[in-house]
Design a protein around this motif. Structure first.
Motif, PDB file in Angstrom:
ATOM      1  N   LEU A   1     -53.847  25.459  21.635  1.00 34.86           N
ATOM      2  CA  LEU A   1     -53.444  25.610  20.240  1.00 34.86           C
ATOM      3  C   LEU A   1     -53.375  24.255  19.539  1.00 34.86           C
ATOM      4  O   LEU A   1     -52.808  23.298  20.067  1.00 34.86           O
ATOM      5  N   GLN A   2     -53.958  24.184  18.353  1.00 32.57           N
ATOM      6  CA  GLN A   2     -53.940  22.948  17.579  1.00 32.57           C
ATOM      7  C   GLN A   2     -53.025  23.048  16.359  1.00 32.57           C
ATOM      8  O   GLN A   2     -52.339  22.089  16.019  1.00 32.57           O
ATOM      9  N   ILE A   3     -53.017  24.218  15.710  1.00 30.15           N
ATOM     10  CA  ILE A   3     -52.254  24.377  14.476  1.00 30.15           C
ATOM     11  C   ILE A   3     -51.369  25.612  14.576  1.00 30.15           C
ATOM     12  O   ILE A   3     -51.821  26.683  14.978  1.00 30.15           O
ATOM     13  N   LEU A   4     -50.105  25.449  14.225  1.00 28.18           N
ATOM     14  CA  LEU A   4     -49.134  26.538  14.266  1.00 28.18           C
ATOM     15  C   LEU A   4     -48.474  26.649  12.894  1.00 28.18           C
ATOM     16  O   LEU A   4     -48.002  25.652  12.345  1.00 28.18           O
ATOM     17  N   LYS A   5     -48.427  27.856  12.351  1.00 23.34           N
ATOM     18  CA  LYS A   5     -47.736  28.054  11.080  1.00 23.34           C
ATOM     19  C   LYS A   5     -46.236  27.981  11.309  1.00 23.34           C
ATOM     20  O   LYS A   5     -45.705  28.605  12.226  1.00 23.34           O
ATOM     21  N   TRP A   6     -45.549  27.201  10.477  1.00 23.93           N
ATOM     22  CA  TRP A   6     -44.092  27.089  10.577  1.00 23.93           C
ATOM     23  C   TRP A   6     -43.504  27.091   9.170  1.00 23.93           C
ATOM     24  O   TRP A   6     -43.755  26.178   8.395  1.00 23.93           O
ATOM     25  N   GLN A   7     -42.723  28.134   8.867  1.00 26.28           N
ATOM     26  CA  GLN A   7     -42.155  28.296   7.541  1.00 26.28           C
ATOM     27  C   GLN A   7     -43.277  28.211   6.495  1.00 26.28           C
ATOM     28  O   GLN A   7     -44.219  28.962   6.560  1.00 26.28           O
ATOM     29  N   LYS A   8     -43.198  27.277   5.565  1.00 26.67           N
ATOM     30  CA  LYS A   8     -44.228  27.149   4.535  1.00 26.67           C
ATOM     31  C   LYS A   8     -45.149  25.963   4.814  1.00 26.67           C
ATOM     32  O   LYS A   8     -45.840  25.471   3.918  1.00 26.67           O
ATOM     33  N   SER A   9     -45.150  25.521   6.068  1.00 26.50           N
ATOM     34  CA  SER A   9     -45.963  24.364   6.425  1.00 26.50           C
ATOM     35  C   SER A   9     -46.770  24.692   7.676  1.00 26.50           C
ATOM     36  O   SER A   9     -46.806  25.841   8.132  1.00 26.50           O
ATOM     37  N   LEU A  10     -47.426  23.676   8.211  1.00 20.38           N
ATOM     38  CA  LEU A  10     -48.201  23.810   9.442  1.00 20.38           C
ATOM     39  C   LEU A  10     -47.782  22.709  10.405  1.00 20.38           C
ATOM     40  O   LEU A  10     -47.560  21.558   9.994  1.00 20.38           O
ATOM     41  N   ILE A  11     -47.668  23.066  11.683  1.00 21.97           N
ATOM     42  CA  ILE A  11     -47.424  22.068  12.722  1.00 21.97           C
ATOM     43  C   ILE A  11     -48.757  21.810  13.423  1.00 21.97           C
ATOM     44  O   ILE A  11     -49.356  22.726  13.990  1.00 21.97           O
ATOM     45  N   THR A  12     -49.209  20.568  13.346  1.00 26.48           N
ATOM     46  CA  THR A  12     -50.535  20.225  13.847  1.00 26.48           C
ATOM     47  C   THR A  12     -50.441  19.253  15.011  1.00 26.48           C
ATOM     48  O   THR A  12     -49.680  18.286  14.970  1.00 26.48           O
ATOM     49  N   ARG A  13     -51.214  19.539  16.050  1.00 28.97           N
ATOM     50  CA  ARG A  13     -51.295  18.620  17.187  1.00 28.97           C
ATOM     51  C   ARG A  13     -52.259  17.493  16.855  1.00 28.97           C
ATOM     52  O   ARG A  13     -53.407  17.733  16.453  1.00 28.97           O
ATOM     53  N   GLN A  14     -51.782  16.270  17.019  1.00 32.04           N
ATOM     54  CA  GLN A  14     -52.622  15.090  16.847  1.00 32.04           C
ATOM     55  C   GLN A  14     -52.516  14.280  18.129  1.00 32.04           C
ATOM     56  O   GLN A  14     -51.576  13.496  18.298  1.00 32.04           O
ATOM     57  N   GLY A  15     -53.430  14.511  19.053  1.00 33.47           N
ATOM     58  CA  GLY A  15     -53.324  13.894  20.367  1.00 33.47           C
ATOM     59  C   GLY A  15     -52.168  14.496  21.127  1.00 33.47           C
ATOM     60  O   GLY A  15     -52.152  15.695  21.422  1.00 33.47           O
ATOM     61  N   ASP A  16     -51.164  13.670  21.416  1.00 29.87           N
ATOM     62  CA  ASP A  16     -49.982  14.166  22.128  1.00 29.87           C
ATOM     63  C   ASP A  16     -48.765  14.205  21.210  1.00 29.87           C
ATOM     64  O   ASP A  16     -47.623  14.108  21.660  1.00 29.87           O
ATOM     65  N   LYS A  17     -48.997  14.379  19.912  1.00 33.06           N
ATOM     66  CA  LYS A  17     -47.918  14.380  18.925  1.00 33.06           C
ATOM     67  C   LYS A  17     -48.070  15.576  18.002  1.00 33.06           C
ATOM     68  O   LYS A  17     -49.181  15.957  17.623  1.00 33.06           O
ATOM     69  N   LEU A  18     -46.926  16.193  17.626  1.00 31.04           N
ATOM     70  CA  LEU A  18     -46.912  17.292  16.680  1.00 31.04           C
ATOM     71  C   LEU A  18     -46.266  16.835  15.384  1.00 31.04           C
ATOM     72  O   LEU A  18     -45.195  16.231  15.401  1.00 31.04           O
ATOM     73  N   THR A  19     -46.918  17.146  14.268  1.00 28.60           N
ATOM     74  CA  THR A  19     -46.364  16.748  12.971  1.00 28.60           C
ATOM     75  C   THR A  19     -46.515  17.876  11.952  1.00 28.60           C
ATOM     76  O   THR A  19     -47.408  18.719  12.049  1.00 28.60           O
ATOM     77  N   LEU A  20     -45.611  17.843  10.970  1.00 26.11           N
ATOM     78  CA  LEU A  20     -45.756  18.692   9.798  1.00 26.11           C
ATOM     79  C   LEU A  20     -46.775  18.060   8.854  1.00 26.11           C
ATOM     80  O   LEU A  20     -47.228  16.928   9.085  1.00 26.11           O
ATOM     81  N   GLU A  21     -47.073  18.749   7.777  1.00 24.59           N
ATOM     82  CA  GLU A  21     -48.070  18.241   6.838  1.00 24.59           C
ATOM     83  C   GLU A  21     -47.628  16.955   6.152  1.00 24.59           C
ATOM     84  O   GLU A  21     -48.463  16.174   5.686  1.00 24.59           O
ATOM     85  N   ASP A  22     -46.303  16.722   6.089  1.00 26.15           N
ATOM     86  CA  ASP A  22     -45.813  15.487   5.475  1.00 26.15           C
ATOM     87  C   ASP A  22     -45.749  14.332   6.474  1.00 26.15           C
ATOM     88  O   ASP A  22     -45.302  13.234   6.147  1.00 26.15           O
ATOM     89  N   GLY A  23     -46.186  14.579   7.705  1.00 25.14           N
ATOM     90  CA  GLY A  23     -46.224  13.532   8.718  1.00 25.14           C
ATOM     91  C   GLY A  23     -45.001  13.446   9.604  1.00 25.14           C
ATOM     92  O   GLY A  23     -44.997  12.681  10.578  1.00 25.14           O
ATOM     93  N   SER A  24     -43.951  14.211   9.316  1.00 25.33           N
ATOM     94  CA  SER A  24     -42.734  14.151  10.122  1.00 25.33           C
ATOM     95  C   SER A  24     -42.938  14.875  11.456  1.00 25.33           C
ATOM     96  O   SER A  24     -43.728  15.822  11.562  1.00 25.33           O
ATOM     97  N   ILE A  25     -42.222  14.418  12.485  1.00 22.62           N
ATOM     98  CA  ILE A  25     -42.332  15.003  13.818  1.00 22.62           C
ATOM     99  C   ILE A  25     -41.771  16.416  13.802  1.00 22.62           C
ATOM    100  O   ILE A  25     -40.733  16.686  13.198  1.00 22.62           O
ATOM    101  N   ALA A  26     -42.462  17.331  14.496  1.00 21.70           N
ATOM    102  CA  ALA A  26     -42.042  18.738  14.518  1.00 21.70           C
ATOM    103  C   ALA A  26     -42.066  19.257  15.951  1.00 21.70           C
ATOM    104  O   ALA A  26     -43.014  19.923  16.369  1.00 21.70           O
ATOM    105  N   GLY A  27     -41.029  18.917  16.722  1.00 25.55           N
ATOM    106  CA  GLY A  27     -41.027  19.304  18.125  1.00 25.55           C
ATOM    107  C   GLY A  27     -42.046  18.488  18.892  1.00 25.55           C
ATOM    108  O   GLY A  27     -42.548  17.461  18.414  1.00 25.55           O
ATOM    109  N   SER A  28     -42.387  18.951  20.091  1.00 28.12           N
ATOM    110  CA  SER A  28     -43.322  18.183  20.904  1.00 28.12           C
ATOM    111  C   SER A  28     -44.321  19.104  21.595  1.00 28.12           C
ATOM    112  O   SER A  28     -44.160  20.323  21.624  1.00 28.12           O
ATOM    113  N   CYS A  29     -45.346  18.495  22.171  1.00 31.46           N
ATOM    114  CA  CYS A  29     -46.278  19.231  23.027  1.00 31.46           C
ATOM    115  C   CYS A  29     -46.286  18.609  24.418  1.00 31.46           C
ATOM    116  O   CYS A  29     -47.237  18.788  25.188  1.00 31.46           O
TER     117      CYS A  29
END
Length: 389
Positions: free
Chosen positions: A278-306
């Motif tokens: 999984l690369q992209i997960l819908k979360w509330q009104k945003s998306l949590i995206t995997r970037q390498g070994d990091k998960l971020t919201l669309e504003d760049g803030s950390i959103a949990g981990s992978c």
């Protein structure tokens, strides 16, 4: 009865060579040197056999998020996503959500416990009694004061181990004391509390901190904050996300030096991405995206981990190796923070160690902490040779 031979064994406390583990009905009946056994082992485990990893903060895995579908099938999917990384017991974690979602989550875990679903040991309610100012990705609309109707959910006796993360400025010491009396593990986090409020919560029985350094009042000269209490109070333990995105390596080292392996535990805070493509997960009104070994919201803030537990062990071993003259001690400490320590904090007496009477939950590792096989209750649940790896 089945006997396992371990070329090297970490039992949750110490390393031994050439050991036999006897297992009956999923529990360990004896552990002794192979030289003292009369018969050969049924199964040879060639590698470092460690007590299975215990993760007390697991939001998701295998492509599934607990909040999205808090049911038994999701729990089984999460377990499958994490066993490949050595996790043999977890507390599925519900991020702040509605009253209805809390009930659904409680029912799902109660069902898993009643059916002895491999890998499910309880539940972690992360919120909803948090600080708005430190809520992180927790939805503001669900952050709320504690209610009697929800206390009846949290204090159910059919969910195994129950951990509750709360902000002590929003929950009184009397309520904390009552929760602890009823067997709840109270952890402090997502909080802007001052030091006096934190110390009062500890005095009331809270003895854990959720993802140390993250989403908590900081440390300064005249405002010690939550971080100071977590590092200085000898009665507390803390979880730590060692992905090097949530916490700098130097602060990971500081946490280890202050708390030691008996009070510092590794947690993943993993989202659905762990153990999946999984690369992209819908979360509330945003998306949590995997970037390498990091998960971020669309504003760049950390959103949990992978991150996963095996990688957490590997990273923590890297951090602490320079603190030890003995490589053996560094290995023991890194593994202990993933097994015996979280099991103790979560009050899981029969997990986290390999000893007589404990569950036969273990993981077989390479010398670089890569998982070869994973076993729960003496049954193999993952092999690196599986075609569906």
């Amino acid at each position: 009865m089945k006997t396992f031979f371990a070329t090297q064994l970490f039992d949750g406390h110490a390393l031994s060579d050439n050991m036999h583990i006897q297992v009956l009905d999923g529990y360990i009946t004896a552990i002794k040197p192979a030289s003292e056994s009369d018969a050969p082992a049924d199964v040879e485990l060639n590698g470092l056999v460690s007590a299975g990893f215990v993760d007390v903060q697991v939001n998701g895995g295998g492509g599934a998020l607990f909040n999205d579908h808090p049911d038994h099938n999701t729990l089984k999917t999460m377990v499958k996503g994490h066993t490949r990384y050595g996790t043999t017991a977890m507390l599925p974690t519900l991020i702040t959500d509605s009253h209805a979602k809390m009930e659904q989550a409680a029912n799902a875990v109660a069902q898993a416990i009643s059916q002895d679903t491999p890998g499910i040991a309880g539940i972690h309610f992360e919120g909803p009694y948090l600080s708005q100012g430190k809520k992180g990705i927790h939805p503001a609309k669900h952050v709320r004061p504690i209610k009697d109707s929800e206390l009846s959910i949290i204090t159910r006796k059919d969910m195994g181990s129950v951990l509750l993360t709360l902000a002590p400025e929003n929950v009184s010491p009397d309520v904390i004391a009552d929760l602890v009396k009823q067997g709840i593990v109270v952890s402090l986090g997502h909080s802007n509390a001052d030091i006096d409020t934190v110390l009062a919560a500890i005095e009331a029985g809270a003895h854990c901190f959720t993802h140390l350094f993250n989403a908590m009042s900081g440390l300064s000269a005249r405002s010690p904050g939550m971080i100071s209490a977590a590092l200085s109070e000898n009665s507390v333990s803390a979880g730590l996300i060692v992905d090097f995105h949530h916490v700098h390596k130097q602060n990971c080292k500081l946490a280890y030096q202050c708390l030691g392996p008996d009070r510092l535990m590794l947690v993943t805070d993993s989202m659905a991405h762990t153990g999946s493509d999984l690369q992209i997960l819908k979360w509330q009104k945003s998306l949590i995206t995997r970037q390498g070994d990091k998960l971020t919201l669309e504003d760049g803030s950390i959103a949990g981990s992978c991150i996963d537990m095996a990688t957490s062990v590997r990273n923590m071993h890297q951090v602490i190796s320079s603190s030890h003259e003995s490589s053996t001690q560094a290995i023991c400490d890194a593994l202990k923070m993933a097994s015996a320590t979280p099991a103790r904090v979560a009050k899981l007496a029969d997990r986290g160690t390999l000893s007589v009477g404990a569950r036969a939950d273990f993981v077989v590792l390479t010398d670089t902490f890569e998982v070869q096989t994973c076993w729960i209750g003496g049954a193999q649940v993952y092999s690196e040779n599986d075609s569906n790896k």
